[in-house]
Structures are given as C-alpha cells and as structure tokens.
Design a protein around this motif. Structure first.
Motif, PDB file in Angstrom:
ATOM      1  N   SER A 171       0.859  -1.184   0.000  1.00  0.00           N
ATOM      2  CA  SER A 171       0.000   0.000   0.000  1.00  0.00           C
ATOM      3  C   SER A 171       0.893   1.231   0.000  1.00  0.00           C
ATOM      4  O   SER A 171       2.053   1.160   0.415  1.00  0.00           O
ATOM      5  CB  SER A 171      -0.916   0.016   1.229  1.00  0.00           C
ATOM      6  OG  SER A 171      -0.307   0.702   2.302  1.00  0.00           O
ATOM      7  N   THR A 176      -4.604   4.462   3.467  1.00  0.00           N
ATOM      8  CA  THR A 176      -4.868   4.919   2.108  1.00  0.00           C
ATOM      9  C   THR A 176      -5.974   4.066   1.487  1.00  0.00           C
ATOM     10  O   THR A 176      -6.352   3.015   1.999  1.00  0.00           O
ATOM     11  CB  THR A 176      -3.612   4.816   1.241  1.00  0.00           C
ATOM     12  OG1 THR A 176      -3.138   3.454   1.270  1.00  0.00           O
ATOM     13  CG2 THR A 176      -2.513   5.733   1.761  1.00  0.00           C
ATOM     14  N   SER A 178      -5.846   2.240  -1.095  1.00  0.00           N
ATOM     15  CA  SER A 178      -5.309   0.922  -1.441  1.00  0.00           C
ATOM     16  C   SER A 178      -5.322  -0.011  -0.237  1.00  0.00           C
ATOM     17  O   SER A 178      -5.684  -1.189  -0.340  1.00  0.00           O
ATOM     18  CB  SER A 178      -3.874   1.068  -1.958  1.00  0.00           C
ATOM     19  OG  SER A 178      -3.840   1.873  -3.107  1.00  0.00           O
ATOM     20  N   HIS A 179      -4.915   0.515   0.902  1.00  0.00           N
ATOM     21  CA  HIS A 179      -4.899  -0.268   2.136  1.00  0.00           C
ATOM     22  C   HIS A 179      -6.302  -0.711   2.515  1.00  0.00           C
ATOM     23  O   HIS A 179      -6.554  -1.873   2.836  1.00  0.00           O
ATOM     24  CB  HIS A 179      -4.277   0.576   3.248  1.00  0.00           C
ATOM     25  CG  HIS A 179      -4.046  -0.174   4.517  1.00  0.00           C
ATOM     26  ND1 HIS A 179      -3.698   0.449   5.693  1.00  0.00           N
ATOM     27  CD2 HIS A 179      -4.131  -1.498   4.824  1.00  0.00           C
ATOM     28  CE1 HIS A 179      -3.564  -0.447   6.644  1.00  0.00           C
ATOM     29  NE2 HIS A 179      -3.830  -1.639   6.146  1.00  0.00           N
ATOM     30  N   MET A 195       0.995  -7.243   5.033  1.00  0.00           N
ATOM     31  CA  MET A 195       0.974  -5.905   4.453  1.00  0.00           C
ATOM     32  C   MET A 195       2.337  -5.229   4.571  1.00  0.00           C
ATOM     33  O   MET A 195       2.986  -5.275   5.622  1.00  0.00           O
ATOM     34  CB  MET A 195      -0.086  -5.054   5.160  1.00  0.00           C
ATOM     35  CG  MET A 195      -0.122  -3.594   4.728  1.00  0.00           C
ATOM     36  SD  MET A 195      -0.453  -3.388   2.953  1.00  0.00           S
ATOM     37  CE  MET A 195      -2.206  -3.819   2.907  1.00  0.00           C
ATOM     38  N   HIS A 197       3.846  -1.431   3.909  1.00  0.00           N
ATOM     39  CA  HIS A 197       3.508  -0.040   3.608  1.00  0.00           C
ATOM     40  C   HIS A 197       4.710   0.690   3.009  1.00  0.00           C
ATOM     41  O   HIS A 197       5.803   0.665   3.578  1.00  0.00           O
ATOM     42  CB  HIS A 197       3.063   0.697   4.874  1.00  0.00           C
ATOM     43  CG  HIS A 197       1.774   0.195   5.439  1.00  0.00           C
ATOM     44  ND1 HIS A 197       0.603   0.202   4.732  1.00  0.00           N
ATOM     45  CD2 HIS A 197       1.477  -0.347   6.661  1.00  0.00           C
ATOM     46  CE1 HIS A 197      -0.363  -0.295   5.482  1.00  0.00           C
ATOM     47  NE2 HIS A 197       0.134  -0.641   6.640  1.00  0.00           N
ATOM     48  N   MET A 216      -1.445  -5.648  -4.975  1.00  0.00           N
ATOM     49  CA  MET A 216      -1.742  -4.329  -4.422  1.00  0.00           C
ATOM     50  C   MET A 216      -2.931  -3.729  -5.170  1.00  0.00           C
ATOM     51  O   MET A 216      -3.281  -4.188  -6.262  1.00  0.00           O
ATOM     52  CB  MET A 216      -0.538  -3.391  -4.541  1.00  0.00           C
ATOM     53  CG  MET A 216      -0.165  -3.018  -5.959  1.00  0.00           C
ATOM     54  SD  MET A 216       1.279  -1.911  -6.084  1.00  0.00           S
ATOM     55  CE  MET A 216       0.588  -0.373  -5.490  1.00  0.00           C
ATOM     56  N   THR A 218      -4.103  -0.200  -6.915  1.00  0.00           N
ATOM     57  CA  THR A 218      -3.496   1.015  -7.424  1.00  0.00           C
ATOM     58  C   THR A 218      -4.509   1.742  -8.305  1.00  0.00           C
ATOM     59  O   THR A 218      -5.664   1.315  -8.413  1.00  0.00           O
ATOM     60  CB  THR A 218      -2.203   0.692  -8.202  1.00  0.00           C
ATOM     61  OG1 THR A 218      -1.564   1.909  -8.595  1.00  0.00           O
ATOM     62  CG2 THR A 218      -2.483  -0.157  -9.422  1.00  0.00           C
TER      63      THR A 218
END
Length: 337
Positions: A171, A176, A178-179, A195, A197, A216, A218
C-alpha cells in the motif's frame, strides 16, 4: 431668549445631528457590506492541494480550478502544500478565514479514513470544514506481479488459502484507499496476507515491478504496466467495469463479492463557518466547470468520472462512507503508524 432655554435647544440640535450622522454611517456600512457580499469574489482565491505536483490528481485539479476561475471571474492560485498524507494542506484550509478566499482539495482518505485511524483527528463536516462539492472519482485496480503464481482472483484466493502467511501486499501508506480496499477484500473473503507499507504510490509500484510484492490496489498509473505485460490486472474495484479496462472484470464478478465496492473520490472544501451565499456561488462555479464538455472529456480519458452535486450531498457521502469503513478499520486493526 432665556440663556438656559437657548443652551437646551443647542443640546437638542446636537443630539439630532449626531443621531442623523450615526444613522448615515450605519446605512453606509450596511451598503458597503452588501456590496462586498454581492461582489464576491473581488480578488484572487487560493486553492490548496495537499500533495506534490505532477500526479494524475494534481493535473486533474489544476484543470478543474482553471475552469472554475472563469466562472468566478477571478484567478484561482493553485498552491501545492504536501506533507503528512495531505494533512498539512487540510489543516491550512481548516484554519483559514472563512471568507471564500481559501479553498482546498479533499479526498476520502483524508476525511473518512484518517479520522478513523487517528484519534487526534476528530473532524467532521460543519464544525471543522465546509464541503463545497464532490468533484471526481476513480476506480482502483487490483494488480499482481508479472510472475505471480496466480493469474486471476480465484487463483489468488486459492493460493493464499494453500500458503497461509506467504502472500505479500503493498500500500502507499496506512489508511490509504489501497490499504482499505485490501482490508475490505480480506473482510469479505478471508484473504490472508502480509501488508507492506510504502511511502507513496510510486515506491509501492516500484516494489511490485521489482517483484518484491505479490499484490496491491493502485489507480490508473497501472495502465501502462498492464498494457505492456509488466504486471497482471486482476480486477476493478467499482460496481461496473472500467471503460479504460473493458476486458477486466470487477471484483464483484471475479470473486463473487456482491457487496464489494471501493472508490477513490475527491472534492473541494473551505474553512468552517463559510457563509451560505458563498458556498452557493462556489458550488455553482465548480459544477459548471465539471460540466464543461472539453474538460469532462479530458478527465474521463485520464480515468476520472465526474461527480458534482450539492454541498449537502458531499457532506452526506462523507458521513455515510465513514459508517461503511468504521467496522472495516476496526476488524483490520488499522492504526496510524
């Protein structure tokens, strides 16, 4: 004439003249205030963008702001103020004078996710900022490294189940979009992953291109890499397929997730306490800018969808999305690093 009577008459005359003068001053001040209100904006406006220059979002907002300035009849000075995942720019706008001359960009990461993961950031529309309009939104893409041992969502889920703890996900930073999208997939499928980061979307993508990361979420920056075969497109996060990737299924289709939808949306905000008439003026100008056919075509080609709408609709979305993500953040134990 008696001296006492003459003095009394003079005092009365002075009082009358003073009263008339005070009334005239008051009337003049009211007229000036009305003229100022009607004249808004009468000088340049500053637009704070809380991230570095050069991103697809930065380019989009420069175009939107330029178009809105034509409707307002005043220049809008675009100012990049990056730092703390947009927090510095957001704070600058929230602390500004509520006169309509300082505006800023917002996104759902700033106004929905960050307050959920940072106890010190207890902000909401109204008391802490004034939403002006929803501007643009875009889907997210779930992608995988080129040589991943899976080529679609179903294979990904099977791989993760057969290899617990082995799948790595990236992420651009905690909290975010994405997270959160990965956390939502995990909540609905039981996907197990580790995960990692990164400090931004570009380093995260570089990690994937280097083969350091398996999957991921995006944005449209992945298109070049997908088209060239450098990464694998697994699915789209929206309710429908994306016109830029017509052959790629949604996660609803590919993983049978009817409740899955993760969008990245952005808009315009102002300091708290902004007068209603100025909110109306700004909302109209930005809606007209977003409706411009040439601008709309450019934004859609770059992967954006147009939102627009009322200021109240923007506030409603912020509150409703907060309710959607609260249990996801809690279940994933997402906290500010």
């Amino acid at each position: 004439m008696n001296a006492k009577i003459k003095s009394l008459l003079q005092q009365v005359a002075l009082l009358v003249v003073g009263s008339l003068s005070a009334s005239a001053v008051l009337a003049q001040a009211q007229a000036q205030a009305q003229a100022q209100a009607q004249a808004y904006p009468s000088r340049p406006i500053t637009f704070i963008y809380g991230y570095p220059a050069g991103s697809v979002s930065d380019i989009a907002w420069r175009s939107i702001v330029q178009e809105a300035s034509k409707r307002l009849g005043q220049p809008i000075v675009f100012e990049n103020k990056p730092g703390a995942n947009g927090r510095i720019g957001l704070d600058t706008v929230m602390r500004a004078k509520p006169d309509g001359y300082t505006l800023g960009n917002f996104n759902n990461s700033q106004l929905v996710v960050s307050p959920l993961i940072d106890p010190k950031l207890a902000i909401e529309p109204g008391p802490n900022y004034t939403p002006i309009v929803l501007g643009i939104e875009t889907y997210l893409l779930m992608v995988a490294r080129q040589n991943a041992p899976f080529k679609n969502i179903q294979e990904l889920l099977a791989y993760a189940k057969a290899n617990p703890g082995k799948l790595t996900a990236a992420s651009p930073g905690p909290g975010t979009g994405s997270h959160l999208a990965l956390a939502m997939v995990s909540a609905q499928t039981g996907l197990d992953y580790t995960m990692v980061h990164y400090k931004g979307a570009v380093p995260a993508m570089q990690g994937m291109l280097a083969g350091d990361i398996d999957v991921m979420f995006t944005d449209v920056i992945a298109k070049t890499y997908i088209d060239s075969g450098k990464i694998i497109g697994l699915g789209v996060s929206g309710a429908t397929r994306w016109n830029l990737f017509p052959g790629m299924p949604t996660l609803k289709e590919a993983a049978n997730l009817p409740a899955f939808q993760a969008m990245s949306w952005q808009g315009v905000l102002a300091p708290p306490g902004l007068p209603a008439d100025i909110v109306t003026t700004l909302n109209r100008a930005f809606n007209e800018a977003l409706a411009n056919a040439e601008l709309k075509a450019r934004l859609e080609t770059a992967g954006w969808s147009i939102r627009g709408g009322t200021a109240q609709e923007a506030a409603t979305l912020i509150r409703s999305e907060t309710d959607v993500y609260r249990p996801i953040v809690k279940a994933a134990n997402i906290k500010l690093d």
